[in-house]
Scaffold this motif. Structure first.
Motif, PDB file in Angstrom:
ATOM      1  N   ASN A  90      65.338   3.167   0.333  1.00 30.72           N
ATOM      2  CA  ASN A  90      64.566   4.337   1.372  1.00 30.72           C
ATOM      3  C   ASN A  90      65.169   3.891   3.429  1.00 30.72           C
ATOM      4  O   ASN A  90      64.063   3.441   4.101  1.00 30.72           O
ATOM      5  N   THR A 161      52.138  -1.398  -7.983  1.00 29.38           N
ATOM      6  CA  THR A 161      54.096  -0.767  -8.333  1.00 29.38           C
ATOM      7  C   THR A 161      53.776   0.671  -8.032  1.00 29.38           C
ATOM      8  O   THR A 161      54.156   0.995  -7.493  1.00 29.38           O
ATOM      9  N   ARG A 162      52.647   0.567  -8.539  1.00 27.89           N
ATOM     10  CA  ARG A 162      52.434   2.063  -8.383  1.00 27.89           C
ATOM     11  C   ARG A 162      51.414   3.141  -7.022  1.00 27.89           C
ATOM     12  O   ARG A 162      51.869   3.829  -6.796  1.00 27.89           O
ATOM     13  N   ASN A 165      54.505   2.983  -4.312  1.00 26.22           N
ATOM     14  CA  ASN A 165      55.372   3.977  -4.774  1.00 26.22           C
ATOM     15  C   ASN A 165      54.743   5.413  -3.924  1.00 26.22           C
ATOM     16  O   ASN A 165      55.254   6.263  -3.525  1.00 26.22           O
ATOM     17  N   SER A 168      54.605   5.167  -0.431  1.00 29.26           N
ATOM     18  CA  SER A 168      56.131   5.187   0.203  1.00 29.26           C
ATOM     19  C   SER A 168      56.503   6.665  -0.089  1.00 29.26           C
ATOM     20  O   SER A 168      56.375   6.959   1.823  1.00 29.26           O
ATOM     21  N   GLY A 169      55.580   7.690  -1.009  1.00 28.07           N
ATOM     22  CA  GLY A 169      55.566   9.203  -0.174  1.00 28.07           C
ATOM     23  C   GLY A 169      54.950   9.509   0.669  1.00 28.07           C
ATOM     24  O   GLY A 169      55.199  10.504   1.490  1.00 28.07           O
TER      25      GLY A 169
END
Length: 184
Positions: A90, A161-162, A165, A168-169
């Motif tokens: 990323n 982790t979820r 993520n 991040s979006g």
């Protein structure tokens, strides 16, 4: 500047703040700021861990992101292009990725194959394979041993982790929005 303590909701609890500052003036802002600072500290600690773990298995002084590139190049034992590396990490700082790749090439841990703009890929050398194997073994021995007996930690890792993520979006989207509304 210190202000009178005031009560507000953060993290589902009422809390008193000794002062307000520009990033934390409400409960949700406190929660987000606390998460961002925890994320920043975790990132820095993770980078130090990566550097120290790698230094324990080879004579390369590498940053966390350089170490990550080495392992991503090794991932699935198939060559990666700079475009692959940028996407998987990323990152959009291609000149810095290229600098890191030159450092890994100089250390004899990766090979550059192909030519032209789209035909260049990188793969680990036999020494890179040894280093990544030794790194993985040390990681298992130190890091995974440290967390394996923590009750419920596997579930917490999966949820973290979820969450990361998803964040991040969100950060990508709000970065695009901020870029389109940048002042001249």
């Amino acid at each position: 500047m210190a202000q009178k303590p005031q009560s507000l909701q953060a993290g589902g609890k009422e809390m008193a703040m000794d002062y307000l500052w520009h990033l934390a003036q409400s409960g949700p802002e406190v929660d987000m700021t606390e998460l961002e600072f925890a994320l920043m500290r975790a990132f820095e600690g993770f980078g130090r861990w990566q550097s120290e773990c790698l230094a324990s298995v080879c004579d390369l002084a590498a940053t966390g992101p350089e170490n990550a590139l080495l392992h991503i190049i090794r991932m699935n034992d198939r060559p990666k292009s700079i475009k692959d590396l940028a996407r998987l990490t990323n990152r959009d700082d291609v000149p810095n990725i290229q600098y890191s790749l030159r450092k890994l090439l100089g250390a004899g841990l990766i090979l550059r194959k192909g030519s032209g703009r789209g035909g260049v890929t990188y793969e680990v050398t036999p020494e890179g394979l040894r280093v990544t194997e030794d790194y993985g073994a040390l990681r298992r021995r130190l890091l995974l041993t440290a967390i394996e007996n923590l009750p419920g930690f596997a579930g917490r890792l999966a949820e973290a982790t979820r969450t990361l993520n998803l964040l991040s979006g969100i950060y990508e989207e709000v970065a695009r929005t901020a870029a389109t509304h940048r002042r001249a």
